[in-house]
Scaffold this motif. Structure first.
Motif, PDB file in Angstrom:
ATOM      1  N   PRO A  54       0.890  -1.233  -0.041  1.00 19.33           N
ATOM      2  CA  PRO A  54      -0.153   0.328   0.206  1.00 19.33           C
ATOM      3  C   PRO A  54       0.770   1.113   0.044  1.00 19.33           C
ATOM      4  O   PRO A  54       0.434   2.168  -0.660  1.00 19.33           O
ATOM      5  N   ILE A  55       1.872   1.148   0.538  1.00 13.98           N
ATOM      6  CA  ILE A  55       2.778   2.508   0.708  1.00 13.98           C
ATOM      7  C   ILE A  55       3.328   2.937  -0.648  1.00 13.98           C
ATOM      8  O   ILE A  55       3.444   3.900  -0.898  1.00 13.98           O
ATOM      9  N   ALA A  56       3.595   1.769  -1.524  1.00 13.50           N
ATOM     10  CA  ALA A  56       3.987   2.340  -2.919  1.00 13.50           C
ATOM     11  C   ALA A  56       3.048   2.854  -3.964  1.00 13.50           C
ATOM     12  O   ALA A  56       3.275   2.818  -4.868  1.00 13.50           O
ATOM     13  N   ASN A  57       1.766   2.662  -3.459  1.00 15.64           N
ATOM     14  CA  ASN A  57       0.621   2.777  -4.449  1.00 15.64           C
ATOM     15  C   ASN A  57       0.444   4.289  -4.394  1.00 15.64           C
ATOM     16  O   ASN A  57      -0.599   4.929  -3.733  1.00 15.64           O
ATOM     17  N   THR A  58       1.103   5.266  -5.373  1.00 15.68           N
ATOM     18  CA  THR A  58       0.772   6.447  -5.579  1.00 15.68           C
ATOM     19  C   THR A  58      -0.444   6.498  -6.433  1.00 15.68           C
ATOM     20  O   THR A  58      -0.727   7.987  -6.479  1.00 15.68           O
TER      21      THR A  58
END
Length: 879
Positions: free
Chosen positions: A108-112
């Protein structure tokens, strides 16, 4: 972990290729272990084949998923029974009825891109419409697959004490290592695009609503704790929307609780996920000191819109994405009617039409033109457009106009009764309207399939000997991409005739129905038709398209004398405003033709403005509408080749002329309309008119700079504070560095206010604006991962005609460079920002070449997203 194989380039999806799903999903159970870096999603799907004869592989959608486990009916599935492709999981030999269990891992943290499950500002958030659920787990990600969902969320309790999902909260508990869990179940079958979850550290504002049947519904708005005092408008609007939907459409809310979550990191305005609506903070948070009257109105509209989706979109949903306007156009119509009932209907209608003309009419006239129901797409995100929403709403409004309110309600009742819990089509909606009323609406289907804005030409002739007035209406429409030939559409034209004394005349003619009425609806459904009105005692002035009864351009052949007459006598609020706009538009076009803005105030326009200014009894919000000039964009739309400099010069000159001619009246209004702040509609209208007066005074008299600065310093509300700030920043030669610094210092802890700080600087028609925008990209408050901030800066610059369309092409090059960068982070926003470049053919040859070059440079980008690639391909197709 198994790496997927590469697949071919994205294909065009065609509406004619629709086939019902080969499998249905009866139930979904999700168990989600939330972690910003590596979230694991265990999905248990009960799948059932629709046809006994079907033995083909089953394709499940999935993007960016790492498959860790796969089981079928409890047994690990052998590797020769499935295959991974890019964007899909293929089950090669699926049984007729089985349970599929998969365990996937996502980041989720890489989902820009902010689609699917993402982690931003310390919160987990989902956005699954249109095709985001496939980024959470493998699934039949299409809107006609409806299933009952259960979900158990697990997360670390300290940073994520709140765990929300669709439906009703069933159970909760503690786990080892400081984690906890909550179980949610939604009793209503829904497509996966309506799935939602939110996890984070959020405060909650609670209230309730008692339905007409006596059920108590818990209302909960979740925001960051420091925003808890900014939710009153949202809660009030929600309660009023719930009551309105019961009163007007008989629709009760169906779950035990209704939840709203506000976040700064959201691509859209809001999302109607069943029972758990996720909102852009812009449409939830409001305090008088941080939100303008326009912000308050936007919150009311969007809160209502998402609530109304509970029935028009959720309980009755879409068969396929080509039917998108079935929920969006219908629900925009419903939220417009709600706002009209809650406020001034005339002012609301003017605002609706202004938005339609600003966004949808240009869309219909450019390379991105498409029908309300498109025939094909590459990326469905590109079809969340003004055509699908606003024009779709106008089509529904025409049906409402033709049927009448009571019959339209009967049709809606039948629509809900027939299709509750189903995924349906526009034809189903029209069939319900026909079934309930006995009216044949077959011709209206063409509005959904034919792109372009029709032009209606009107010509009248009076015969004094026969005392007859004949009115001829003729329709035509220009070719649009893929549709060179156009068929006549059914166009309801609401009309009246006025006597030279300004009285509405009885309408008598060959049709006996409604004879003697002073208003009638003419149905123009062929290329040309003529209506005869009898017993007309003197030459009339026609008032046509009253209330803007159809989304068309009207060509009347009027001169300024007729426009001035209607500006003084028309009793239809929209048409009176339209006449005033016409007078101003003609003055602007004449100035452009003659000398690029000589600033002469024509006599008839002067008289019409004087009459409005002197009418102290008129609703101040409506007075402000009548006194506001057409926008530069709207003026440009009336020209064969848009003259950027000429339009700006002419409009500024006319503003100065109006300020000078009525200086005493503007000054008197500015002083007399100063009241202590109040949130009611009349007070909002007063502020709007007062700030308009200040704008005209400042345009014609530089000495009002000091008064504008005084208002900036002393304002007790954001409406007045921001109006003064905007006027100061937009002054061409004024040094406002102190004002810019002061505003930022005051409001730097309020992201929505700082969005306005960025937007106003980027929209200033000043020679230093582009350099300012370049510097703002490096400002500590600018964040590429926050869509509101990106839109505030880059979207505002793209809409700033004098800067974006600089003759040297610097504006085009600047925006294209930022779009190139953004496409790697958030393709959906990148594609939307490219829209201003798509209309290159409307400008002079030099600008055409520079805009086309910017598009071609972008099209050559490596790893171009589907979103941006589709926009560029269509924009360059006619090159």
């Amino acid at each position: 972990m198994i790496a997927p194989a590469r697949s071919p380039a994205p294909l065009v999806i065609h509406r004619e290729d629709y086939r019902p799903p080969r499998f249905v999903v009866d139930a979904v159970d999700l168990d989600i272990q939330l972690d910003p870096e590596l979230t694991q999603v265990r999905a248990r799907l009960h799948l059932r084949r629709q046809s006994e004869a079907d033995d083909q592989p089953l394709r499940l959608c999935g993007e960016g998923l790492a498959l860790l486990e796969i089981r079928q009916d409890g047994q690990t599935l052998p590797k020769d029974q499935y295959r991974l492709e890019e964007g899909a999981l293929l089950l090669l030999h699926p049984p007729r009825d089985f349970v599929l269990e998969t365990l996937v891992q996502i980041r989720p943290i890489a989902n820009t891109a902010l689609s699917g499950l993402y982690f931003a500002n310390g919160h987990f958030i989902t956005q699954c419409e249109a095709e985001g659920f496939r980024r959470i787990t493998y699934y039949l990600d299409r809107p006609d697959v409806l299933a009952r969902f259960g979900v158990t969320l697990h997360a670390e309790q300290g940073p994520h004490p709140v765990l929300l999902a669709n439906g009703n909260r069933i159970a909760a508990g503690q786990e080892a290592h400081g984690r906890h869990w909550v179980r949610w179940e939604d009793p209503f079958p829904k497509p996966c695009y309506l799935f939602a979850l939110v996890a984070g550290d959020l405060g909650c504002v609670r209230d309730h609503f008692r339905t007409a049947s006596g059920r108590e519904v818990a209302l909960e708005i979740y925001v960051e704790a420091h925003h808890l005092d900014a939710c009153a408008q949202a809660m009030d609007a929600l309660q009023r929307a719930m009551a309105w939907d019961e009163r007007v459409y008989g629709r009760e809310y169906d779950l035990d609780r209704y939840m709203i979550v506000a976040t700064d990191t959201f691509n859209m305005g809001a999302m109607e996920n069943k029972g758990l609506n996720i909102f852009n903070s812009k449409y939830v948070l409001a305090r008088p000191e941080t939100a303008t009257d326009t912000d308050y109105q936007g919150i009311e509209s969007v809160i209502a819109h998402e609530y109304f989706h509970n029935w028009t979109g959720n309980r009755v949903t879409l068969r396929d994405w080509f039917q998108l306007s079935l929920k969006e156009g219908l629900t925009v119509f419903r939220d417009q009617e709600f706002s009209a009932d809650e406020n001034s209907r005339g002012v609301q209608r003017i605002g609706d039409v202004r938005r339609l003309r600003a966004a949808q009419f240009p869309e219909d006239a450019g390379p991105l033109a498409h029908p309300v129901r498109p025939d094909a797409y590459i990326e469905i995100n590109n079809f969340y457009t003004a055509t699908v929403y606003e024009k779709g709403a106008e089509v529904v409004r025409m049906i409402h106009t033709v049927l009448g309110a009571a019959a339209f309600r009967q049709g809606m009742d039948l629509y809900f009764a027939r299709h509750d819990g189903q995924a349906v089509t526009i034809e189903d909606f029209l069939a319900a309207m026909e079934g309930a009323t006995g009216r044949d609406l077959a011709a209206f289907r063409l509005w959904y399939s034919q792109a372009g804005t029709p032009v209606v030409h009107a010509a009248g002739r009076y015969d004094p000997a026969q005392r007859r007035y004949s009115l001829t209406l003729r329709q035509e429409a220009a070719p649009t991409p893929g549709q060179p030939e156009k068929r006549p559409l059914p166009i309801p034209v609401r009309m009246a005739l006025f006597s030279p004394a300004g009285q509405a005349m009885p309408l008598r003619g060959q049709e006996e129905d409604g004879a003697g009425d002073r208003e009638r609806i003419l149905m123009l459904d062929t290329a040309e038709q003529t209506w005869i009105f009898t017993e007309v005692s003197e030459p009339p002035i026609p008032s046509l398209l009253r209330g803007f009864s159809a989304p068309v351009r009207l060509e009347m052949g009027f001169g300024d004398a007729q426009r001035a007459f209607l500006a003084s006598h028309d009793d239809d609020p929209f048409n009176r405003w339209e006449a005033m706009q016409g007078l101003a538009l003609q003055a602007l076009l004449a100035a452009i033709d003659q000398s690029h803005g000589a600033g002469v105030l024509p006599e008839l326009l002067h008289g019409a403005l004087a009459a409005v200014l002197s009418d102290a009894q008129m609703d101040p919000a409506y007075r402000a509408e009548l006194l506001t000039l057409p926008s530069e964009d709207y003026v440009g739309e009336q020209m064969a080749v848009i003259d950027v400099e000429g339009i700006h010069c002419a409009r500024e000159a006319l503003r100065r002329a109006m300020g000078s001619a009525f200086g005493e009246q503007w000054a008197a209004d500015y002083e007399s309309l100063a009241f202590p702040y109040s949130r009611d509609g009349v007070s909002s209208g007063r502020r709007r008119l007062r700030n308009l007066a200040l704008a005209y005074l400042l345009a014609s008299d530089a000495s009002y700079l000091d008064r504008t600065r005084q208002q900036y310093r002393q304002a007790d509300n954001m409406t007045d504070h921001l109006a003064a700030f905007s006027l100061l920043v937009h002054q061409p030669d004024a040094d406002v560095s102190d004002i810019l610094a002061d505003f930022y210092q005051r409001w730097q802890q309020h992201p929505l206010v700082i969005d306005k700080w960025f937007a106003i600087q980027a929209s200033a028609p000043r020679p230093d604006t582009l350099a300012k925008a370049q510097a703002l990209l490096q400002h500590p408050a600018f964040d590429w991962r926050t869509p509101n901030r990106v839109r505030a800066l880059l979207g505002s610059l793209g809409a700033n005609a004098t800067v974006f369309h600089a003759a040297d092409g610097s504006g085009y090059a600047f925006l294209a460079a930022q779009i190139r960068h953004l496409d790697e982070l958030n393709p959906q926003i990148a594609a939307r920002l490219a829209t201003p470049l798509s209309r290159w053919q409307r400008y002079d040859a030099q600008r055409q070449g520079l805009m086309r070059q910017a598009l071609e440079d972008l099209a050559g980008k490596a790893n171009l997203s589907r979103d941006l690639g589709e926009v560029l391909e269509k924009s360059l197709k006619l090159a």
